[in-house]
Design an enzyme around this catalytic site. Structure first.
Site, PDB file in Angstrom:
ATOM      1  N   SER A 122       0.828  -1.209   0.000  1.00 42.14           N
ATOM      2  CA  SER A 122       0.000   0.000   0.000  1.00 42.14           C
ATOM      3  C   SER A 122       0.860   1.258   0.000  1.00 42.14           C
ATOM      4  O   SER A 122       1.995   1.272   0.479  1.00 42.14           O
ATOM      5  CB  SER A 122      -0.913   0.021   1.224  1.00 42.14           C
ATOM      6  OG  SER A 122      -1.841  -1.031   1.164  1.00 42.14           O
TER       7      SER A 122
HETATM    8  N1  SAH Z   1      -1.430  -4.569   4.115  1.00 45.57           N
HETATM    9  C1  SAH Z   1      -0.677  -4.662   2.887  1.00 45.57           C
HETATM   10  C2  SAH Z   1      -1.576  -4.526   1.687  1.00 45.57           C
HETATM   11  C3  SAH Z   1      -1.438  -5.706   0.793  1.00 45.57           C
HETATM   12  S1  SAH Z   1      -2.546  -5.700  -0.598  1.00 45.57           S
HETATM   13  C4  SAH Z   1       0.450  -3.627   2.875  1.00 45.57           C
HETATM   14  O1  SAH Z   1       0.792  -3.094   3.895  1.00 45.57           O
HETATM   15  O2  SAH Z   1       1.020  -3.340   1.843  1.00 45.57           O
HETATM   16  C5  SAH Z   1      -3.946  -6.569   0.051  1.00 45.57           C
HETATM   17  C6  SAH Z   1      -3.718  -8.001   0.459  1.00 45.57           C
HETATM   18  O3  SAH Z   1      -4.995  -8.531   0.855  1.00 45.57           O
HETATM   19  C7  SAH Z   1      -3.209  -8.930  -0.641  1.00 45.57           C
HETATM   20  O4  SAH Z   1      -2.009  -9.520  -0.229  1.00 45.57           O
HETATM   21  C8  SAH Z   1      -4.327  -9.962  -0.804  1.00 45.57           C
HETATM   22  O5  SAH Z   1      -3.865 -11.262  -1.090  1.00 45.57           O
HETATM   23  C9  SAH Z   1      -5.000  -9.914   0.557  1.00 45.57           C
HETATM   24  N2  SAH Z   1      -6.377 -10.400   0.607  1.00 45.57           N
HETATM   25  C10 SAH Z   1      -7.382 -10.228  -0.298  1.00 45.57           C
HETATM   26  N3  SAH Z   1      -8.518 -10.847   0.119  1.00 45.57           N
HETATM   27  C11 SAH Z   1      -8.229 -11.409   1.328  1.00 45.57           C
HETATM   28  C12 SAH Z   1      -8.996 -12.188   2.261  1.00 45.57           C
HETATM   29  N4  SAH Z   1     -10.267 -12.522   2.057  1.00 45.57           N
HETATM   30  N5  SAH Z   1      -8.388 -12.590   3.400  1.00 45.57           N
HETATM   31  C13 SAH Z   1      -7.075 -12.286   3.636  1.00 45.57           C
HETATM   32  N6  SAH Z   1      -6.310 -11.565   2.793  1.00 45.57           N
HETATM   33  C14 SAH Z   1      -6.873 -11.137   1.651  1.00 45.57           C
END
Ligand code: SAH
Length: 228
Positions: free
Chosen positions: A74
């Site tokens: 993010s």
């Molecule tokens: N918190 C992260 C953001 C990663 S992007 C950061 O600091 O950069 C969002 C993430 O959510 C992805 O890795 C994706 O695989 C995950 N995701 C999507 N749907 C999900 C679900 N139902 N349960 C857990 N993780 C999920």
């Protein structure tokens, strides 16, 4: 925390130095982030260790970057804003994060809360996040390979839930994990708005019932069901 010398060794050019990080904090202030606890937490986490070495020179730009598996790390402003909304000026005991990705927001949350639980549906990213968080020696984090759009089958009671993937509806099975007065912060699609666009939304459990407030427009990868 790595010293400037260590950072230079890693990238060879000093674009990942503590000074570069300090400039990012100044930009976040200019963009309206005024929670000093959050700014200190962001300043304490070297974002470049969460991305591939080839992308490290862009790690302190205010942009999301690819982390593999079609996912992203993010944007710093989004991480700061969501952490500030989750805190709402309070000290946090425990936090649940949905969507660990490479673990960047997890590390920031671990600097503002006593304990962070984080769940990720892609097994390979759980492993990546675990390596990243271990390299920072963060001990107050529990990672789980699981689907955070459903009940997690855990006995949890947290002050805040931070969902870091775009939801089309509020993942209501998670609301039971919130303590009274707790808040969920999530990117939530709004009826009638463009696909792939969400609003950062705060759901609060107040004595008078559930309060919902839609704020900034954001773009997140989608919240999906099932494990990968
Ligand atoms: N918190 C992260 C953001 C990663 S992007 C950061 O600091 O950069 C969002 C993430 O959510 C992805 O890795 C994706 O695989 C995950 N995701 C999507 N749907 C999900 C679900 N139902 N349960 C857990 N993780 C999920």
């Amino acid at each position: 925390m790595a010293t400037q010398g260590d950072d230079r060794q890693r990238t060879g050019i000093g674009m990942t130095s503590p000074r570069t990080r300090a400039r990012m904090i100044e930009r976040l202030r200019e963009q309206g982030i005024d929670d000093e606890v959050v700014l200190a937490a962001i300043n304490a986490v070297p974002r470049h260790i969460f991305v591939d070495e080839a992308l490290a020179i862009r790690a302190y730009d205010d942009v999301p970057l690819p982390i593999g598996h079609g996912q992203t790390i993010s944007q710093p402003w989004v991480v700061a804003r969501m952490t500030a909304l989750a805190r709402n000026g309070r000290d946090l005991d425990s936090v649940l994060e949905v969507g660990t990705g490479c673990g960047y927001q997890t590390a920031v949350l671990a600097n503002v809360a006593r304990h962070v639980y984080s769940v990720e549906r892609i097994g390979a990213l759980v492993a990546k996040a675990r390596r990243n968080l271990q390299s920072l020696k963060l001990k107050n984090v529990s990672l789980k390979h699981g689907d955070g759009s459903h009940d997690l089958g855990e006995a949890l009671a947290v002050d805040a839930i931070v969902v870091t993937a775009g939801a089309t509806h509020v993942p209501t099975p998670l609301l039971r994990y919130l303590k009274p007065g707790g808040r969920m912060v999530l990117p939530l699609a709004q009826p009638g708005e463009e696909r792939g666009l969400q609003r950062l939304t705060v759901i609060e459990l107040t004595p008078a019932g559930i309060k919902e407030q839609a704020l900034d427009a954001v773009r997140f990868v989608p919240l999906l069901s099932g494990l990968a």
